[in-house]
Design a protein around this motif. Structure first.
Motif, PDB file in Angstrom:
ATOM      1  N   ALA A  96     -50.876 -86.703 -22.474  1.00  0.00           N
ATOM      2  CA  ALA A  96     -50.350 -86.380 -21.148  1.00  0.00           C
ATOM      3  C   ALA A  96     -50.798 -84.984 -20.755  1.00  0.00           C
ATOM      4  O   ALA A  96     -50.881 -84.092 -21.596  1.00  0.00           O
ATOM      5  N   GLY A  97     -51.109 -84.817 -19.470  1.00  0.00           N
ATOM      6  CA  GLY A  97     -51.540 -83.507 -19.007  1.00  0.00           C
ATOM      7  C   GLY A  97     -51.214 -83.274 -17.552  1.00  0.00           C
ATOM      8  O   GLY A  97     -50.991 -84.221 -16.789  1.00  0.00           O
ATOM      9  N   THR A  98     -51.211 -82.001 -17.186  1.00  0.00           N
ATOM     10  CA  THR A  98     -50.946 -81.624 -15.807  1.00  0.00           C
ATOM     11  C   THR A  98     -51.706 -80.344 -15.490  1.00  0.00           C
ATOM     12  O   THR A  98     -52.077 -79.594 -16.392  1.00  0.00           O
ATOM     13  N   ASN A  99     -51.936 -80.118 -14.207  1.00  0.00           N
ATOM     14  CA  ASN A  99     -52.573 -78.878 -13.791  1.00  0.00           C
ATOM     15  C   ASN A  99     -51.562 -78.002 -13.063  1.00  0.00           C
ATOM     16  O   ASN A  99     -50.406 -78.377 -12.906  1.00  0.00           O
ATOM     17  N   ALA A 100     -52.024 -76.842 -12.607  1.00  0.00           N
ATOM     18  CA  ALA A 100     -51.118 -75.889 -11.961  1.00  0.00           C
ATOM     19  C   ALA A 100     -50.524 -76.429 -10.666  1.00  0.00           C
ATOM     20  O   ALA A 100     -49.439 -76.019 -10.256  1.00  0.00           O
ATOM     21  N   SER A 101     -51.208 -77.385 -10.014  1.00  0.00           N
ATOM     22  CA  SER A 101     -50.713 -77.964  -8.762  1.00  0.00           C
ATOM     23  C   SER A 101     -49.669 -79.047  -8.987  1.00  0.00           C
ATOM     24  O   SER A 101     -49.068 -79.539  -8.038  1.00  0.00           O
ATOM     25  N   GLY A 102     -49.487 -79.457 -10.245  1.00  0.00           N
ATOM     26  CA  GLY A 102     -48.518 -80.498 -10.545  1.00  0.00           C
ATOM     27  C   GLY A 102     -49.091 -81.898 -10.574  1.00  0.00           C
ATOM     28  O   GLY A 102     -48.365 -82.872 -10.720  1.00  0.00           O
ATOM     29  N   ASP A 103     -50.423 -82.037 -10.425  1.00  0.00           N
ATOM     30  CA  ASP A 103     -51.057 -83.346 -10.550  1.00  0.00           C
ATOM     31  C   ASP A 103     -51.043 -83.726 -12.028  1.00  0.00           C
ATOM     32  O   ASP A 103     -51.247 -82.872 -12.897  1.00  0.00           O
ATOM     33  N   THR A 104     -50.797 -85.003 -12.335  1.00  0.00           N
ATOM     34  CA  THR A 104     -50.655 -85.417 -13.730  1.00  0.00           C
ATOM     35  C   THR A 104     -51.555 -86.591 -14.061  1.00  0.00           C
ATOM     36  O   THR A 104     -51.954 -87.367 -13.191  1.00  0.00           O
ATOM     37  N   ILE A 105     -51.857 -86.699 -15.348  1.00  0.00           N
ATOM     38  CA  ILE A 105     -52.557 -87.862 -15.872  1.00  0.00           C
ATOM     39  C   ILE A 105     -51.945 -88.165 -17.235  1.00  0.00           C
ATOM     40  O   ILE A 105     -51.555 -87.253 -17.971  1.00  0.00           O
ATOM     41  N   SER A 106     -51.805 -89.443 -17.549  1.00  0.00           N
ATOM     42  CA  SER A 106     -51.297 -89.829 -18.859  1.00  0.00           C
ATOM     43  C   SER A 106     -52.102 -91.007 -19.381  1.00  0.00           C
ATOM     44  O   SER A 106     -52.636 -91.808 -18.612  1.00  0.00           O
ATOM     45  N   PHE A 107     -52.226 -91.046 -20.697  1.00  0.00           N
ATOM     46  CA  PHE A 107     -52.975 -92.090 -21.391  1.00  0.00           C
ATOM     47  C   PHE A 107     -52.095 -92.634 -22.509  1.00  0.00           C
ATOM     48  O   PHE A 107     -51.447 -91.868 -23.211  1.00  0.00           O
ATOM     49  N   VAL A 108     -52.103 -93.938 -22.696  1.00  0.00           N
ATOM     50  CA  VAL A 108     -51.391 -94.572 -23.799  1.00  0.00           C
ATOM     51  C   VAL A 108     -52.317 -95.627 -24.376  1.00  0.00           C
ATOM     52  O   VAL A 108     -52.898 -96.425 -23.632  1.00  0.00           O
ATOM     53  N   GLY A 109     -52.493 -95.619 -25.700  1.00  0.00           N
ATOM     54  CA  GLY A 109     -53.369 -96.614 -26.295  1.00  0.00           C
ATOM     55  C   GLY A 109     -53.455 -96.482 -27.791  1.00  0.00           C
ATOM     56  O   GLY A 109     -52.518 -96.008 -28.446  1.00  0.00           O
ATOM     57  N   THR A 110     -54.623 -96.868 -28.316  1.00  0.00           N
ATOM     58  CA  THR A 110     -54.832 -96.871 -29.762  1.00  0.00           C
ATOM     59  C   THR A 110     -56.181 -96.256 -30.101  1.00  0.00           C
ATOM     60  O   THR A 110     -57.101 -96.241 -29.287  1.00  0.00           O
ATOM     61  N   ILE A 111     -56.266 -95.762 -31.337  1.00  0.00           N
ATOM     62  CA  ILE A 111     -57.528 -95.286 -31.892  1.00  0.00           C
ATOM     63  C   ILE A 111     -57.891 -96.234 -33.023  1.00  0.00           C
ATOM     64  O   ILE A 111     -57.026 -96.685 -33.775  1.00  0.00           O
ATOM     65  N   ASP A 112     -59.184 -96.593 -33.121  1.00  0.00           N
ATOM     66  CA  ASP A 112     -59.585 -97.548 -34.158  1.00  0.00           C
ATOM     67  C   ASP A 112     -59.592 -96.885 -35.540  1.00  0.00           C
ATOM     68  O   ASP A 112     -59.439 -95.673 -35.662  1.00  0.00           O
TER      69      ASP A 112
END
Length: 144
Positions: A96-112
């Motif tokens: 999960a991440g965000t920038n100073a403006s408050g825009d966000t991105i999140s990832f959920v999954g698996t690593i092989d």
């Protein structure tokens, strides 16, 4: 070797060999993201994950930090100074991440099991800045 000694040796060796080492998740990752929305073209995301663990608090396990960079598509507004927190439990990964403006991105999954491929679902959420478009979809990131 007598039967009793062999059994004892097997018991001492078995627990050590049965413990599998998790492949390292740190490093540079890159891949194509495919939106669930037909009007959004596939886009590329590059991610760097730091090798050091950040200690957890109040009994929680630690996590890793990372950064997004060289992004196109809906995540373009998150390029640059985007701090990520990465949690991993076995093959499960949450980023999960965000920038100073408050825009966000999140990832959920698996690593092989090789530690070279992450299969993720993602969500970007626009904020009051209006720079990010809300989106969701799937991705495959390869360790570079």
């Amino acid at each position: 070797m007598r039967r009793g000694n062999f059994a004892l040796a097997l018991l001492l060796i078995l627990p050590v060999s049965a413990v599998a080492m998790e492949p390292a998740i740190h490093g540079h990752w890159s891949g194509a993201f495919h939106s669930k929305h037909f009007h959004i073209a596939p886009f590329t995301v590059d991610m760097d994950i730091d090798p050091d663990d950040v200690p957890g608090h109040k009994g929680h396990k630690g996590h890793k930090h990372g950064h997004l960079k060289n992004n196109s598509g809906p995540a373009y507004c998150l390029a640059g100074d985007v701090n990520l927190e990465i949690d991993r439990e076995g093959s499960n990964v949450v980023i999960a991440g965000t920038n100073a403006s408050g825009d966000t991105i999140s990832f959920v999954g698996t690593i092989d099991t090789t530690g070279n491929l992450m299969m993720l679902n993602y969500v970007t959420n626009g904020s009051v800045s209006g720079k990010c478009e809300s989106d969701d979809g799937t991705a495959g990131l390869q360790k570079q």
